[in-house]
Enzyme design. Structure first.
Site, PDB file in Angstrom:
ATOM      1  N   GLU A 150      37.961  44.376  46.921  1.00 58.87           N
ATOM      2  CA  GLU A 150      37.563  43.455  45.860  1.00 58.87           C
ATOM      3  C   GLU A 150      35.995  42.806  45.922  1.00 58.87           C
ATOM      4  O   GLU A 150      35.712  42.802  47.124  1.00 58.87           O
ATOM      5  CB  GLU A 150      38.679  42.088  46.101  1.00 58.87           C
ATOM      6  CG  GLU A 150      38.252  40.896  45.001  1.00 58.87           C
ATOM      7  CD  GLU A 150      39.251  39.873  45.349  1.00 58.87           C
ATOM      8  OE1 GLU A 150      39.651  39.565  46.320  1.00 58.87           O
ATOM      9  OE2 GLU A 150      39.292  39.162  44.108  1.00 58.87           O
ATOM     10  N   LYS A 174      41.997  40.328  37.015  1.00 58.50           N
ATOM     11  CA  LYS A 174      42.773  39.673  37.910  1.00 58.50           C
ATOM     12  C   LYS A 174      43.475  38.404  37.000  1.00 58.50           C
ATOM     13  O   LYS A 174      42.973  37.783  36.209  1.00 58.50           O
ATOM     14  CB  LYS A 174      41.927  38.896  38.992  1.00 58.50           C
ATOM     15  CG  LYS A 174      42.658  38.253  40.051  1.00 58.50           C
ATOM     16  CD  LYS A 174      41.459  37.801  41.066  1.00 58.50           C
ATOM     17  CE  LYS A 174      42.061  37.271  42.456  1.00 58.50           C
ATOM     18  NZ  LYS A 174      41.135  37.021  43.279  1.00 58.50           N
ATOM     19  N   CYS A 185      44.091  41.045  44.728  1.00 58.12           N
ATOM     20  CA  CYS A 185      44.277  40.039  45.536  1.00 58.12           C
ATOM     21  C   CYS A 185      45.206  39.090  45.434  1.00 58.12           C
ATOM     22  O   CYS A 185      46.385  39.157  45.767  1.00 58.12           O
ATOM     23  CB  CYS A 185      42.810  39.295  45.756  1.00 58.12           C
ATOM     24  SG  CYS A 185      42.667  38.535  47.337  1.00 58.12           S
TER      25      CYS A 185
HETATM   26  N1  LIG Z   1      40.846  36.002  47.608  1.00 59.78           N
HETATM   27  C1  LIG Z   1      41.933  35.693  46.940  1.00 59.78           C
HETATM   28  O1  LIG Z   1      42.134  36.238  45.827  1.00 59.78           O
HETATM   29  C2  LIG Z   1      43.380  35.664  47.357  1.00 59.78           C
HETATM   30  C3  LIG Z   1      43.426  35.160  48.871  1.00 59.78           C
HETATM   31  O2  LIG Z   1      42.576  35.049  49.728  1.00 59.78           O
HETATM   32  C4  LIG Z   1      44.682  34.495  49.231  1.00 59.78           C
HETATM   33  O3  LIG Z   1      45.769  34.515  48.374  1.00 59.78           O
HETATM   34  O4  LIG Z   1      45.017  34.055  50.270  1.00 59.78           O
END
Ligand SMILES: NC(=O)CC(=O)C(=O)O
Length: 315
Positions: free
Chosen positions: A49, A138, A180
């Site tokens: 990401e 996302k 994520c």
């Molecule tokens: N960074 C993200 O999108 C998600 C995350 O860090 C988490 O769900 O914990």
């Protein structure tokens, strides 16, 4: 339940690298690591990401790239894709996928849509001709407050995507692609799996608080729910950065066993996705044929917004 996988294992590489302030340097590092993974035989390569920018809301507008006009399925060399100066990341990803003859899930990048005047956290996947295979924005934005630990609000800047994303890896089958925080929402994974995904791929940057608590748990949960491979690809940890990524990129098999896991440093994880393993797990515990849609609804049917880049393989 039918699997369209070939008997040959698919060699996957997850590239864990950290992103600094210099976008050109981030792109050059990603390119060189993708080439290294391809030389080692990987056919499906994943970046983390936000691999072209530091991770943080204050950075997103500065590093954002315009991707329109998007030419899904087209090739930049054939006139598709955004202009080079609007999206250097698009062009580097496309070029290296072609040079390396691989399918490349290009982590994610901050995207700006001029048409909508909105920013997104967007993942682009390219095929071995350099063609754009898929785009996932996302869907679930990372907005959390854990007192004394971490407060983060992507929605201060970003807008959410609005689709479940599936894409075809030529010769193998479908991937479910998300980013994520999306992994915390089982519906997305369930829909992708029921639409035919054999693997769920998440570029993701958890942190020292949530990573320790939930990273492996969520990967294994999505794997056991769906009897799919699950791959999480994180940035490497950089304690000089504003955001401290958890690292620990990992691959989990369809029976929820961790196949491989990195530590927090830069590195490349290799794993074979083995069709027979998927079939064995689904044969042994055949939950897919045992669901009770007379008792509860099938979330993959009805009003589902999904983008299937490459034809459906319904179970
Ligand atoms: N960074 C993200 O999108 C998600 C995350 O860090 C988490 O769900 O914990």
């Amino acid at each position: 339940m039918a699997s369209k996988l070939l008997a040959k294992p698919l060699k996957l590489a997850l590239i864990q690298l950290s992103a600094g302030a210099d976008k050109a340097a981030n792109l050059a590092a990603a390119r060189s690591k993708v080439q290294e993974a391809a030389r080692a035989g990987a056919k499906l390569v994943v970046l983390p990401e936000c691999f072209n920018s530091p991770y943080g809301t204050k950075y997103f507008p500065k590093y954002a790239e315009e991707l329109t006009p998007l030419d899904i399925g087209g090739s930049p060399s054939a006139g598709g894709g955004p202009p080079e100066d609007q999206s250097p990341s698009y062009h580097v990803l496309s070029a290296v996928a072609k040079e390396a003859q691989i399918t490349l899930v290009g982590g994610s990048i901050p995207e700006y849509s001029k048409e909508k005047n909105k920013w997104y956290n967007t993942s682009l996947t390219f095929g071995s001709e350099g063609q754009l295979l898929a785009r996932h924005r996302k869907v679930h934005l990372f907005d959390i407050d854990i007192p004394g630990k971490i407060s983060f609000h992507e929605s201060e800047v970003l807008s959410p995507g609005d689709k479940v994303t599936l894409l075809e890896v030529p010769g193998y089958g479908k991937l479910g692609l998300a980013i994520c925080y999306d992994i915390r929402f089982p519906e997305l994974a369930l829909i992708a799996a029921r639409k035919g995904a054999f693997a769920l791929v998440y570029p993701g940057a958890f942190n020292l608080t949530t990573g320790a608590r939930h990273w492996e748990l969520l990967a294994r949960a999505r794997a056991v729910d769906n009897q799919c491979y699950v791959a999480l690809c994180s940035p490497a940890r950089d304690m000089q950065a504003d955001y401290h990524a958890w690292g620990h990129s990992m691959v989990v098999d369809p029976d929820a066993e961790v196949v491989q896991q990195l530590d927090e440093k830069e590195g490349i994880l290799y794993a074979d996705l083995v069709p027979e393993r998927l079939e064995e797990v689904r044969r042994n515990i055949p939950v897919y044929g045992q669901r009770r849609f007379d008792v509860y609804p099938d979330v993959s049917e009805g009003k589902v917004r999904f983008e299937d880049y490459g034809g459906g393989i319904p179970w």
